[in-house]
Scaffold this motif. Structure first.
Motif, PDB file in Angstrom:
ATOM      1  N   LEU A   1       5.459   6.330   1.890  1.00  0.00           N
ATOM      2  CA  LEU A   1       4.837   5.007   1.944  1.00  0.00           C
ATOM      3  C   LEU A   1       4.586   4.427   0.562  1.00  0.00           C
ATOM      4  N   TYR A   2       4.078   5.231  -0.356  1.00  0.00           N
ATOM      5  CA  TYR A   2       3.606   4.701  -1.631  1.00  0.00           C
ATOM      6  C   TYR A   2       4.498   4.993  -2.831  1.00  0.00           C
ATOM      7  N   LEU A   3       5.318   6.026  -2.754  1.00  0.00           N
ATOM      8  CA  LEU A   3       6.076   6.460  -3.927  1.00  0.00           C
ATOM      9  C   LEU A   3       7.555   6.083  -3.880  1.00  0.00           C
ATOM     10  N   ILE A   4       8.198   6.364  -2.783  1.00  0.00           N
ATOM     11  CA  ILE A   4       9.654   6.188  -2.682  1.00  0.00           C
ATOM     12  C   ILE A   4      10.015   4.791  -2.192  1.00  0.00           C
ATOM     13  N   ASP A   5      10.932   4.167  -2.895  1.00  0.00           N
ATOM     14  CA  ASP A   5      11.495   2.880  -2.480  1.00  0.00           C
ATOM     15  C   ASP A   5      13.002   3.080  -2.316  1.00  0.00           C
TER      16      ASP A   5
ATOM     17  N   ILE B   1       1.626  -4.289   1.344  1.00  0.00           N
ATOM     18  CA  ILE B   1       1.987  -3.698   2.641  1.00  0.00           C
ATOM     19  C   ILE B   1       2.600  -4.761   3.537  1.00  0.00           C
ATOM     20  N   LEU B   2       3.825  -4.512   3.991  1.00  0.00           N
ATOM     21  CA  LEU B   2       4.548  -5.435   4.868  1.00  0.00           C
ATOM     22  C   LEU B   2       4.484  -4.935   6.311  1.00  0.00           C
ATOM     23  N   LEU B   3       4.255  -5.867   7.231  1.00  0.00           N
ATOM     24  CA  LEU B   3       4.128  -5.507   8.648  1.00  0.00           C
ATOM     25  C   LEU B   3       4.913  -6.475   9.523  1.00  0.00           C
ATOM     26  N   GLU B   4       6.106  -6.868   9.074  1.00  0.00           N
ATOM     27  CA  GLU B   4       6.909  -7.830   9.829  1.00  0.00           C
ATOM     28  C   GLU B   4       7.890  -7.164  10.792  1.00  0.00           C
ATOM     29  N   THR B   5       8.563  -6.132  10.341  1.00  0.00           N
ATOM     30  CA  THR B   5       9.622  -5.525  11.137  1.00  0.00           C
ATOM     31  C   THR B   5       9.129  -4.257  11.820  1.00  0.00           C
TER      32      THR B   5
ATOM     33  N   ALA C   1      10.410  -1.346  11.395  1.00  0.00           N
ATOM     34  CA  ALA C   1      10.360  -0.307  10.368  1.00  0.00           C
ATOM     35  C   ALA C   1       9.086  -0.438   9.530  1.00  0.00           C
ATOM     36  N   ASP C   2       8.714  -1.689   9.205  1.00  0.00           N
ATOM     37  CA  ASP C   2       7.486  -1.914   8.427  1.00  0.00           C
ATOM     38  C   ASP C   2       6.286  -1.317   9.149  1.00  0.00           C
ATOM     39  N   ILE C   3       6.185  -1.629  10.429  1.00  0.00           N
ATOM     40  CA  ILE C   3       5.025  -1.194  11.211  1.00  0.00           C
ATOM     41  C   ILE C   3       5.008   0.319  11.357  1.00  0.00           C
ATOM     42  N   ALA C   4       6.173   0.911  11.633  1.00  0.00           N
ATOM     43  CA  ALA C   4       6.243   2.370  11.773  1.00  0.00           C
ATOM     44  C   ALA C   4       5.922   3.059  10.458  1.00  0.00           C
ATOM     45  N   ARG C   5       6.405   2.499   9.344  1.00  0.00           N
ATOM     46  CA  ARG C   5       6.179   3.106   8.034  1.00  0.00           C
ATOM     47  C   ARG C   5       4.695   3.107   7.677  1.00  0.00           C
ATOM     48  N   ASN C   6       3.976   2.094   8.123  1.00  0.00           N
ATOM     49  CA  ASN C   6       2.562   1.955   7.774  1.00  0.00           C
ATOM     50  C   ASN C   6       1.632   2.364   8.913  1.00  0.00           C
TER      51      ASN C   6
ATOM     52  N   ALA D   1      -4.468   4.849  19.678  1.00  0.00           N
ATOM     53  CA  ALA D   1      -3.800   5.728  20.629  1.00  0.00           C
ATOM     54  C   ALA D   1      -2.317   5.897  20.279  1.00  0.00           C
ATOM     55  N   TRP D   2      -1.681   4.812  19.806  1.00  0.00           N
ATOM     56  CA  TRP D   2      -0.273   4.907  19.382  1.00  0.00           C
ATOM     57  C   TRP D   2      -0.114   5.910  18.252  1.00  0.00           C
ATOM     58  N   TYR D   3      -0.951   5.803  17.226  1.00  0.00           N
ATOM     59  CA  TYR D   3      -0.839   6.726  16.092  1.00  0.00           C
ATOM     60  C   TYR D   3      -1.075   8.167  16.551  1.00  0.00           C
TER      61      TYR D   3
END
Length: 407
Positions: free
Chosen positions: A105-109, A358-362, A364-369, A401-403
């Motif tokens: 989440l925080y280190l790898i791009d 922090i991006l929450l559009e896609t 992948a964004d939501i799953a990553r965060n 509950a999802w997490y």
């Protein structure tokens, strides 16, 4: 398993708090002694290099400095070292807890460099050691006799490292690592140069020998470097809270300009403490540099679009949460309550960059965060601020509950 996320977040909080406390102690003592040394009255007779009378807390203090050492070893001698060591150790602990443990989440791009967790950690740790080796080598060369030229070359090294970190890590991690790179140099100065030199002087005193003045001269050079590096390090340590500083391709330039700001600010105070005048031009230069930084942070740039991001394949980490029970419901809640700010082009008034980057559009964004969503919008009401988008308690329960279902 979800309790581990809460526990880990509190560990991060505790380590960060310790880091701030010890950093305040180190910075305070460092600034005090530099100001004391510069402000000494050297027009006195006797073996002392200078003295200063100070008043604080209702009492008067008479301080004397010996250029090399007093004639005999004092019975009581206070050493200043643990502030530095504890600051660095707690900082490394925070680096491990936040960036190494949360590398996906925080280190790898992946858009910059598709690294495995261990590759990213290796580069992170290795860069700190390499940085000290380069710096120490330059200081021990003949350049050590030319402090101004040495400072210019050291700034060039910082520029290269700033650019390099930005090519490898996320913008947030790049600035943080430049701060850790610099802080490692500062603490190594204390542990590897200043303290050993002081021990040599103490050993000479105990043995009845006259200490060599070169050890104090070397220690003072490193201490001066630490003095000028402190303010930029503070900025870089705080930068992860301000996306305007790291959420831009020009973040590495911003970091370099911050080092110049640190020099101008410290030059003013050092000149004032030395009673050599008040160079007010430094404040004008600082303002100009800050304006340039603010402009760079808002220069339009292409950072990808939602369509391109949607088409990118999910990583194994993202698949874990995207395939968990309740993801579709969580996706809809986040899209409706969070994505207007946490977007590549935020639509919420006065929000220019996504908070904390922090991006929450896609999907992948939501799953990553997922972990951040769980902590800040699931089990707590930290997000959105003042619940401005009206997330209902039932929706927060769905997010939690999802997490939990994925863990």
């Amino acid at each position: 398993m979800y309790d581990i996320a809460i526990f880990w977040d509190w560990v991060s909080f505790a380590v960060r708090w310790l880091h701030v406390i010890t950093a305040m102690a180190w910075i305070g003592s460092s600034f005090y002694f530099i100001a004391l040394d510069l402000g000494l009255n050297r027009n006195i007779e006797g073996p002392a290099d200078g003295e200063e009378w100070q008043v604080h807390g209702g009492g008067f203090y008479h301080v004397q400095k010996y250029l090399v050492a007093p004639a005999t070893m004092p019975e009581h001698l206070t050493w200043f070292k643990w502030e530095s060591y504890t600051t660095w150790l707690s900082g490394v602990a925070m680096l491990m807890v936040v960036y190494w443990a949360g590398s996906e989440l925080y280190l790898i791009d992946p858009a910059k460099m598709d690294l495995s967790t261990w590759q990213a950690i290796g580069i992170s740790a290795g860069s700190l050691a390499v940085g000290w080796a380069i710096y120490d080598g330059l200081c021990k060369s003949k350049l050590g006799e030319h402090p101004t030229l040495l400072m210019v070359l050291l700034f060039a090294v910082l520029v290269v490292m700033s650019w390099g970190f930005n090519q490898v890590f996320t913008g947030r991690a790049a600035l943080l690592h430049l701060g850790a790179f610099t802080a490692t140099i500062m603490t190594a100065n204390v542990a590897m140069i200043i303290m050993p030199n002081q021990r040599i002087v103490v050993a000479d005193l105990k043995a009845g020998r006259v200490p060599d003045a070169k050890y104090g001269k070397i220690a003072k050079l490193r201490s001066t470097h630490n003095n000028y590096l402190t303010l930029p390090v503070i900025f870089l340590m705080l930068s992860n809270h301000y996306p305007l500083s790291f959420g831009t391709p020009y973040a590495w330039i911003i970091a370099c300009l911050v080092f110049l700001m640190g020099v101008t600010i410290r030059h003013y105070f050092n000149s004032m403490h030395a009673r050599s005048g008040r160079p007010n031009w430094t404040w004008g230069m600082t303002v100009i540099l800050f304006v340039v930084i603010a402009w760079l942070s808002s220069v339009p740039h292409f950072d990808g679009d939602v369509e391109t991001a949607e088409a990118a394949p999910l990583t194994a980490y993202e698949q874990r949460y995207a395939q968990a029970d309740g993801f579709e419901q969580a996706h809809d809640i986040v899209q409706g309550r969070c994505a207007m700010c946490h977007a590549r082009a935020p639509v919420w008034e006065r929000v220019r960059w996504a908070p904390k980057g922090i991006l929450l559009e896609t999907r992948a964004d939501i799953a990553r965060n997922a972990r951040a969503i769980f902590l800040h919008a699931g089990v707590s009401h930290a997000m959105p601020p003042a619940n401005i988008t009206g997330i209902a308690a039932e929706d927060r329960a769905i997010l939690a509950a999802w997490y939990r279902s994925a863990n």
